[in-house]
Design a protein around this motif. Structure first.
Motif, PDB file in Angstrom:
ATOM      1  N   ILE B  73       1.163  -1.011  -0.154  1.00 28.36           N
ATOM      2  CA  ILE B  73      -0.203  -0.041  -0.354  1.00 28.36           C
ATOM      3  C   ILE B  73       0.729   1.226  -0.210  1.00 28.36           C
ATOM      4  O   ILE B  73       1.716   1.516   0.459  1.00 28.36           O
ATOM      5  CB  ILE B  73      -1.148  -0.195   1.076  1.00 28.36           C
ATOM      6  CG1 ILE B  73      -2.420  -1.280   0.963  1.00 28.36           C
ATOM      7  CG2 ILE B  73      -1.394   1.178   1.444  1.00 28.36           C
ATOM      8  CD1 ILE B  73      -1.673  -2.487   2.048  1.00 28.36           C
ATOM      9  N   ASP B  74       0.959   1.790  -1.125  1.00 29.93           N
ATOM     10  CA  ASP B  74       2.312   2.396  -1.721  1.00 29.93           C
ATOM     11  C   ASP B  74       1.726   4.047  -1.896  1.00 29.93           C
ATOM     12  O   ASP B  74       1.730   4.382  -3.215  1.00 29.93           O
ATOM     13  CB  ASP B  74       3.400   1.769  -2.276  1.00 29.93           C
ATOM     14  CG  ASP B  74       4.396   2.661  -2.922  1.00 29.93           C
ATOM     15  OD1 ASP B  74       4.516   3.305  -1.355  1.00 29.93           O
ATOM     16  OD2 ASP B  74       5.233   2.105  -3.171  1.00 29.93           O
ATOM     17  N   PRO B  75       0.881   5.136  -1.506  1.00 36.84           N
ATOM     18  CA  PRO B  75       0.471   6.722  -1.882  1.00 36.84           C
ATOM     19  C   PRO B  75       1.842   7.243  -2.254  1.00 36.84           C
ATOM     20  O   PRO B  75       1.801   8.190  -2.898  1.00 36.84           O
ATOM     21  CB  PRO B  75       0.269   7.147  -0.630  1.00 36.84           C
ATOM     22  CG  PRO B  75       0.131   6.404   0.060  1.00 36.84           C
ATOM     23  CD  PRO B  75       0.753   4.243  -0.219  1.00 36.84           C
ATOM     24  N   GLY B  76       3.606   6.679  -1.107  1.00 35.10           N
ATOM     25  CA  GLY B  76       4.217   7.251  -1.616  1.00 35.10           C
ATOM     26  C   GLY B  76       5.142   7.004  -2.994  1.00 35.10           C
ATOM     27  O   GLY B  76       6.539   7.892  -3.403  1.00 35.10           O
ATOM     28  N   VAL B  77       4.299   6.004  -3.939  1.00 36.05           N
ATOM     29  CA  VAL B  77       5.649   5.431  -4.660  1.00 36.05           C
ATOM     30  C   VAL B  77       5.906   6.662  -6.226  1.00 36.05           C
ATOM     31  O   VAL B  77       4.988   7.476  -6.211  1.00 36.05           O
ATOM     32  CB  VAL B  77       4.040   4.471  -5.489  1.00 36.05           C
ATOM     33  CG1 VAL B  77       3.260   5.573  -6.268  1.00 36.05           C
ATOM     34  CG2 VAL B  77       5.190   3.865  -7.119  1.00 36.05           C
ATOM     35  N   TYR B  91      10.187 -14.535  10.434  1.00 40.89           N
ATOM     36  CA  TYR B  91       9.307 -14.108   9.243  1.00 40.89           C
ATOM     37  C   TYR B  91      10.018 -13.128   8.275  1.00 40.89           C
ATOM     38  O   TYR B  91      11.168 -11.998   9.214  1.00 40.89           O
ATOM     39  CB  TYR B  91       7.954 -13.289   9.307  1.00 40.89           C
ATOM     40  CG  TYR B  91       6.829 -13.954  10.133  1.00 40.89           C
ATOM     41  CD1 TYR B  91       6.669 -15.400   9.221  1.00 40.89           C
ATOM     42  CD2 TYR B  91       7.095 -14.088  11.041  1.00 40.89           C
ATOM     43  CE1 TYR B  91       5.782 -16.379   9.440  1.00 40.89           C
ATOM     44  CE2 TYR B  91       5.889 -15.549  12.371  1.00 40.89           C
ATOM     45  CZ  TYR B  91       5.119 -16.473  10.819  1.00 40.89           C
ATOM     46  OH  TYR B  91       4.330 -17.276  11.707  1.00 40.89           O
ATOM     47  N   TYR B  92       9.912 -12.274   7.369  1.00 43.98           N
ATOM     48  CA  TYR B  92      10.680 -11.586   6.314  1.00 43.98           C
ATOM     49  C   TYR B  92       9.607 -10.688   5.795  1.00 43.98           C
ATOM     50  O   TYR B  92       8.590 -10.523   5.963  1.00 43.98           O
ATOM     51  CB  TYR B  92      11.447 -12.105   5.130  1.00 43.98           C
ATOM     52  CG  TYR B  92      12.076 -12.867   5.781  1.00 43.98           C
ATOM     53  CD1 TYR B  92      13.777 -12.361   5.420  1.00 43.98           C
ATOM     54  CD2 TYR B  92      12.386 -13.893   5.988  1.00 43.98           C
ATOM     55  CE1 TYR B  92      15.162 -12.453   6.496  1.00 43.98           C
ATOM     56  CE2 TYR B  92      13.514 -14.761   6.394  1.00 43.98           C
ATOM     57  CZ  TYR B  92      14.193 -14.183   6.533  1.00 43.98           C
ATOM     58  OH  TYR B  92      15.610 -14.986   6.444  1.00 43.98           O
ATOM     59  N   PHE B  93       9.579  -9.387   6.100  1.00 46.31           N
ATOM     60  CA  PHE B  93       8.886  -8.233   5.586  1.00 46.31           C
ATOM     61  C   PHE B  93       9.261  -6.651   4.340  1.00 46.31           C
ATOM     62  O   PHE B  93      10.828  -7.250   4.769  1.00 46.31           O
ATOM     63  CB  PHE B  93       8.155  -7.586   6.583  1.00 46.31           C
ATOM     64  CG  PHE B  93       7.125  -7.972   7.952  1.00 46.31           C
ATOM     65  CD1 PHE B  93       6.090  -8.420   7.843  1.00 46.31           C
ATOM     66  CD2 PHE B  93       8.353  -8.922   8.905  1.00 46.31           C
ATOM     67  CE1 PHE B  93       5.338  -9.433   8.687  1.00 46.31           C
ATOM     68  CE2 PHE B  93       7.853  -9.582  10.105  1.00 46.31           C
ATOM     69  CZ  PHE B  93       6.245  -9.917   9.655  1.00 46.31           C
ATOM     70  N   ILE B  94       8.761  -7.230   3.616  1.00 45.15           N
ATOM     71  CA  ILE B  94       8.970  -5.823   2.944  1.00 45.15           C
ATOM     72  C   ILE B  94       7.358  -4.804   2.235  1.00 45.15           C
ATOM     73  O   ILE B  94       6.631  -5.619   2.247  1.00 45.15           O
ATOM     74  CB  ILE B  94       9.512  -6.483   1.504  1.00 45.15           C
ATOM     75  CG1 ILE B  94      10.506  -8.104   1.325  1.00 45.15           C
ATOM     76  CG2 ILE B  94       9.993  -5.708   0.142  1.00 45.15           C
ATOM     77  CD1 ILE B  94      11.170  -8.862  -0.187  1.00 45.15           C
ATOM     78  N   ALA B  95       7.418  -3.652   2.497  1.00 44.05           N
ATOM     79  CA  ALA B  95       7.142  -3.426   2.078  1.00 44.05           C
ATOM     80  C   ALA B  95       7.658  -1.734   2.158  1.00 44.05           C
ATOM     81  O   ALA B  95       8.330  -1.208   2.912  1.00 44.05           O
ATOM     82  CB  ALA B  95       6.219  -3.124   3.289  1.00 44.05           C
ATOM     83  N   PRO B  96       6.872  -0.683   1.392  1.00 43.60           N
ATOM     84  CA  PRO B  96       6.970   0.500   2.134  1.00 43.60           C
ATOM     85  C   PRO B  96       7.340   1.306   3.434  1.00 43.60           C
ATOM     86  O   PRO B  96       6.431   1.155   3.926  1.00 43.60           O
ATOM     87  CB  PRO B  96       5.889   1.573   1.184  1.00 43.60           C
ATOM     88  CG  PRO B  96       4.711   0.489   1.027  1.00 43.60           C
ATOM     89  CD  PRO B  96       5.557  -0.675   1.383  1.00 43.60           C
TER      90      PRO B  96
END
Lengths: 267, 267, 267
Positions: B73-77, B91-96
């Motif tokens: 969820i990336d409004p700053g793309v 666990y692993y996480f990738i996100a803005p």
């Protein structure tokens, strides 16, 4: 005796806007890392057992033998309702005992069990048994446990009335069983039991005459509506490139009556 | 140190009507042909970071250890916002870096990295980093690269206020954190912190008294509404077979206040 | 010559509320138990061939070489329309011959075949060829049969007009090709063919001037609307955190005209 193949179908009324379906899959993968999950649909109207039963009944045979069909439309979650584990010649089924499996069990030889709750997650909620009970049961069935280890033998199950139509002397009493995305009206009346057209059909307040039975939607171009043999072998009422259900303001569940003419009865 | 298992969850606000989610998966399969992708949900309200954080926080532990959780969820793309790579014990996480991972990072020991953009696709758009950056990063993490090779060590991350409730002397200040498909109102207030019923609850303009706490929806048959312990352990307000959120015209995000009575405080 | 890799994408207008997509997958798994299926989207507007073609054209290259792309938007189901099997350098395609593959075939060297119906299920309906014909064909292509065994060599295919814009001396004639979940307006006009801003754009009854071309949505904060390079390289009209399509009441399919100024023409 077919063994669970590792393929599982998932049918729920959870919708896709919440992470519920994803979480159920997470638990399934935790118990059965090699599982292949196929979504049947998750957009069953909330708590609509008939609709779930209909979608399952006409779909399950198109999957490889040994598929486990997991169906969680479960308005009784958290109550004492039991969880059914069933096995027919070619498939396995797991679902709450609320009628959703009844049409299949009514028409096929089967073994039936009431699941032991001990096979669920250690901490079980009272509102999300899809995650806490159904998924662990399915995951165990696919990997380490025999069906008879997961539950106690059972005979009875909750029935689902009106799933199949009733053939009376002078009429067929059926249901508008399903309205699909295209607005096609799919009845529960087998196509081969229909009188020859033209015949009357009563749905809700509508009394219509089906003049045309076509082979394809395209053949019906220019007609208001027409009948055809639905892909499950039942009578379908449709209109070419037009959402008939919206136009007629019809939803699944309405009763249908097809009067039988004298000449038909005497055949 | 758990290694990435090959299972990846995908959480986005892309919806399912566009091919965006499919394309992200195509890139993931290109980098990691053996990947297993599980959709968490793609129907997060556009740009609603809180809602994405909520869905992820209460779901991620139900997946096998070593699962990579990818949340876009990336409004700053297209801006200079960085991309977080994180690792907790399991666990692993990738996100803005916009708060979506904050509740997990706030509450768990972790390693944190800011991703190098060079690991993305050769041609990178400024509007679809799910495809051009996030998917290649996740695919590489699952196959060939260590997390520390994919980014620079980092400490800070954007916080997400109000995710957890505030316990004041005379009240609990929380949120209507989520409204699910069934119209159930799920708060961010832990069930065990509630006063004994009856207690007041203020949501938006409503001042209500919760008289009943039930174990199942079915127990609440005939009541206007009632409380229960949601499947994540928080207070849920619901009604039997009725979409309460629609009836009360409530959406996620409203503040909630539960006044604490004197006798409760003195416990 | 790339062989089918076992990955298949599925693009339909079936929606997700019915079990149709699940059933197609069941047949695919029956023929090809090792298949990996990726949903491109199933929410194409019913019978909208252009929309299906658009989604496929801009997505298919993001999948691993050897992917089979199966696209079933099929208003002619049950008629004599033929089923195309196509192979480009890197991909395979199966779809009804109604234009959905035309933009790809128009622009890429390919081999083309008209599928033999004998490779479908034994009992074939006239209303659900996704299940009865397309899935068996795709399953066989992935496992046991060469593409040339599944159909007769063919040359012609149904074209899809207006997919690519028309460049006239004094204007570009294009289409509002797609409106995505965020309400962004995606045209079929390549970004690099645009005049320098400010330039006029006519959509439906609107005559607007595009003053701003930005790199990210975030840059456009505070502006009514702006242009940017969409993730497929075409002109996109958007607004920051606002559903422009809803605000302007626009749907995909509207014609677009961009007048070209004299100074541009003389470049």
């Amino acid at each position: 005796m077919v063994e669970p193949s590792g393929i599982l179908t998932l049918l729920t009324d959870f919708g896709l806007q919440d992470p519920y379906v994803g979480v159920v899959k997470g638990v399934l993968y935790t118990f059965a890392p090699q599982i292949q999950i196929i979504d049947l649909t998750h957009e069953i109207e909330p708590q609509n057992i008939f609709s779930g039963a209909w979608s399952l009944f006409w779909s399950y045979t198109y999957f490889p033998k040994g598929t486990v069909h997991l169906a969680v439309i479960d308005p009784g979650v958290g109550t004492e309702r039991s969880i059914l584990l069933a096995k027919t010649k070619d498939y396995y089924f797991i679902a709450p005992d609320n009628g959703i499996l009844a049409p299949i069990l009514d028409t096929h030889e089967h073994q039936l069990f009431h699941a032991y709750r001990e096979w669920g997650l250690e901490h079980q909620s009272t509102t999300f048994h899809g995650r806490d009970l159904f998924a662990p049961l399915a995951g165990r069935l696919i990997t380490t446990q025999k069906i008879q280890e997961l539950g106690a033998p059972a005979k009875d199950y909750v029935k689902l009335p009106h799933f199949f139509p009733e053939f009376q002397k002078n009429k067929i009493l059926g249901l508008l069983a399903h309205v699909d995305r295209f607005g096609n009206l799919i009845t529960n009346i087998p196509f081969e039991k229909l009188p020859s057209p033209p015949f009357e059909i009563h749905i809700k307040d509508y009394k219509m005459v089906v003049h045309h039975i076509f082979k394809s939607y395209h053949e019906g171009k220019g007609k208001d509506f027409f009948g055809l043999k639905s892909s499950n072998g039942c009578l379908e009422i449709a209109s070419y490139h037009r959402n008939l259900a919206k136009n007629w303001n019809l939803k699944g569940g309405e009763t249908i009556e097809i009067p039988l003419k004298a000449e038909f009865k005497e055949k």
